[in-house]
Enzyme design. Structure first.
Site, mmCIF file in Angstrom:
data_model
loop_
_atom_site.group_PDB
_atom_site.id
_atom_site.type_symbol
_atom_site.label_atom_id
_atom_site.label_comp_id
_atom_site.label_asym_id
_atom_site.label_seq_id
_atom_site.Cartn_x
_atom_site.Cartn_y
_atom_site.Cartn_z
ATOM 1 N N ASP A 244 2.373 -3.468 -15.771
ATOM 2 C CA ASP A 244 1.401 -2.947 -14.814
ATOM 3 C C ASP A 244 0.072 -2.699 -15.552
ATOM 4 O O ASP A 244 -0.374 -3.559 -16.302
ATOM 5 C CB ASP A 244 1.946 -1.677 -14.147
ATOM 6 C CG ASP A 244 1.177 -1.269 -12.906
ATOM 7 O OD1 ASP A 244 1.497 -1.763 -11.810
ATOM 8 O OD2 ASP A 244 0.244 -0.454 -13.019
ATOM 9 N N TYR B 180 -8.295 1.940 -10.592
ATOM 10 C CA TYR B 180 -8.475 0.738 -9.773
ATOM 11 C C TYR B 180 -9.955 0.552 -9.419
ATOM 12 O O TYR B 180 -10.490 -0.566 -9.482
ATOM 13 C CB TYR B 180 -7.634 0.840 -8.497
ATOM 14 C CG TYR B 180 -6.156 0.744 -8.746
ATOM 15 C CD1 TYR B 180 -5.483 -0.461 -8.579
ATOM 16 C CD2 TYR B 180 -5.420 1.854 -9.171
ATOM 17 C CE1 TYR B 180 -4.123 -0.559 -8.816
ATOM 18 C CE2 TYR B 180 -4.068 1.764 -9.400
ATOM 19 C CZ TYR B 180 -3.416 0.555 -9.229
ATOM 20 O OH TYR B 180 -2.073 0.458 -9.487
ATOM 21 N N HIS C 110 9.417 -4.737 -11.224
ATOM 22 C CA HIS C 110 8.124 -4.339 -11.779
ATOM 23 C C HIS C 110 8.240 -3.198 -12.789
ATOM 24 O O HIS C 110 7.551 -3.188 -13.801
ATOM 25 C CB HIS C 110 7.208 -3.933 -10.624
ATOM 26 C CG HIS C 110 5.791 -3.709 -11.016
ATOM 27 N ND1 HIS C 110 4.977 -4.725 -11.485
ATOM 28 C CD2 HIS C 110 5.026 -2.583 -11.021
ATOM 29 C CE1 HIS C 110 3.780 -4.238 -11.748
ATOM 30 N NE2 HIS C 110 3.779 -2.942 -11.484
#
Length: 470
Positions: free
Chosen positions: A233, A375, A431
């Site tokens: 990630d 982000y 993930h």
């Protein structure tokens, strides 16, 4: 020459053109950015850095311990959760299952033992140190004593969103047990600034390159001049940045979230994949319609956090049940949990206690909003965008877990990772690989380190035995 010969030559020329021309166009239209510098000065603390006051570089041992007041307030908030009625016949299709959340909140309120989890978290030594104006938290394990002839090999493992340093707690003992007569592991698991126990940056602009600089400085402060880095990630983005900034520091880079190329990045890449990739590799991106639908279904959070993180941040920061719902939906959807006709079993991949411990790290530190900001900063950073195209030259290990959000065709990885020592197709997991499949994850990391160390030893032996030219 006959028609068959001309046709064959034509096909070869067209095939080479399809491969070479897009590469040349890509280099011309999208030039690789300048390699970021690790010594660039940055200040993320409150106010302005004072030239008169030298930054405190001390490293302080800490223990995670929440007050009774925090735990009492948590139970009070959980008891006042407003649930909504689910639709008939709907499970997780619309997001978190409200019926599951009712059960989880009741367990959280009445049975979850935080003090037990707190003791577990404090099993491994934790520290804080101030870097670039902010307190950086990290777990740091190293053996008390090395055997005669044994070397210490450091590895930093970096988590992502919405995970934490706790993801690696079942991996750490496996790395410790993997010590050989030649070397033993020192293990460093930091919290990304703004995540959990690491202080959030107080100024805008903190992106993956900034995090890579902070962690490079951390390893330097701990005295490690050569080490491995591992990430998934955001951890994969940050550790990759560490590898391109100063490859002389990095013995090897191991990633379990391989981001290299995208079906929407270039039509030429799609043509190459359709003509030259094996059927197994093609299935990772084709049919393209399915890829696009999945992108739409799984990227809503990304767009929200890259544009308006504070809006959703306030809601999740105020409600523990809301925070858990927002986080756990990602663990459910991105881990390949067992599916039936009527239910997705999140707890087939993770225990309730592990899931809630990760949520508690965000809740207790009020860090969900600051974690979302990464982000926004990444999407608004030209430096970070340009760095994505810089090739990695250090030895690299790539672990492909089958239930990763998006799978990258293996041929695409070679354009960004120039020295792939190990490419593994793992039989299970998704993930959050270290959290979900710690044994498979640890085994792959250990095998990668063994290969790199063997290669380094072989090169040293060759350099020693070869006569020097006059």
């Amino acid at each position: 020459m006959g028609c068959k010969t001309y046709c064959a030559v034509f096909v070869v020329i067209v095939g080479i053109s399809i491969v070479v021309v897009p590469m040349l166009l890509s280099k011309y239209l999208f030039p690789t950015g300048e390699v970021p510098r690790i010594d660039e000065h940055e200040w993320w603390g409150k106010g302005q850095e004072s030239s008169e006051q030298k930054e405190d570089t001390s490293i302080n041992r800490i223990y995670m311990s929440l007050s009774d007041e925090i735990l009492s307030d948590l139970k009070d908030r959980l008891s006042k959760t407003y649930f909504f009625e689910n639709l008939e016949g709907i499970d997780w299709e619309y997001g978190i299952n409200p019926d599951y959340m009712k059960q989880l909140v009741e367990y959280w309120k009445t049975k979850f033992d935080w003090r037990k989890q707190e003791t577990l978290i404090n099993t491994y030594p934790q520290f804080k140190t101030k870097i670039s104006g902010i307190e950086v938290h990290f777990v740091h394990y190293k053996p008390d004593q090395l055997k005669e002839g044994q070397r210490l090999i450091a590895i930093m493992m970096v988590h992502g969103w919405p995970g934490s340093f706790y993801e690696f707690y079942k991996v750490i003992p496996k790395l410790i047990a993997a010590s050989t007569d030649d070397y033993a592991f020192a293990i460093i698991c930091p919290s990304i600034p703004g995540y959990g126990l690491s202080e959030a940056p107080h100024k805008p602009g903190f992106n993956s390159i900034s995090a890579a600089r902070v962690f490079t400085k951390l390893m330097d402060r701990l005295g490690y001049e050569s080490y491995y880095v591992q990430g998934g990630d955001w951890g994969s983005v940050i550790t990759r940045a560490m590898a391109i900034m100063n490859p002389s520091y990095i013995r090897g880079l191991h990633l379990n979230n391989v981001i290299s190329g995208s079906p929407i990045s270039s039509p030429f890449a799609l043509i190459q994949a359709k003509l030259f990739f094996s059927e197994k590799e093609q299935k990772k991106i084709f049919p393209l319609q399915n890829w696009f639908f999945k992108l739409l279904a799984e990227s809503g959070y990304f767009h929200l956090q890259a544009t308006r993180p504070h809006s959703v941040g306030l809601a999740t920061n105020d409600s523990p049940a809301g925070l858990a719902a927002y986080i756990l939906e990602k663990f459910a959807m991105w881990s390949g949990c067992q599916m039936t006709d009527t239910a997705m079993c999140l707890e087939s991949c993770f225990s309730r206690d592990d899931l809630l411990t990760n949520v508690m790290i965000y809740w207790a530190t009020h860090s969900i909003t600051s974690s979302m900001r990464l982000y926004y900063e990444e999407m608004h950073s030209a430096e970070a965008q340009r760095a994505e195209g810089i090739p990695v030259t250090v030895p690299t290990g790539l672990a492909e877990f089958p239930h990763e959000i998006f799978l990258t065709p293996e041929p695409w990885t070679h354009s960004l990772f120039l020295d792939i020592v190990q490419y593994s197709e793992i039989p299970r997991g998704g993930h959050y690989a270290a959290f979900e499949e710690p044994e498979l994850f640890a085994d792959d990391v250990i095998k990668f380190v063994e290969k790199v160390e063997k290669r380094i030893a072989t090169k040293k032996a060759k350099d020693t035995t070869e006569p020097k030219s006059e």
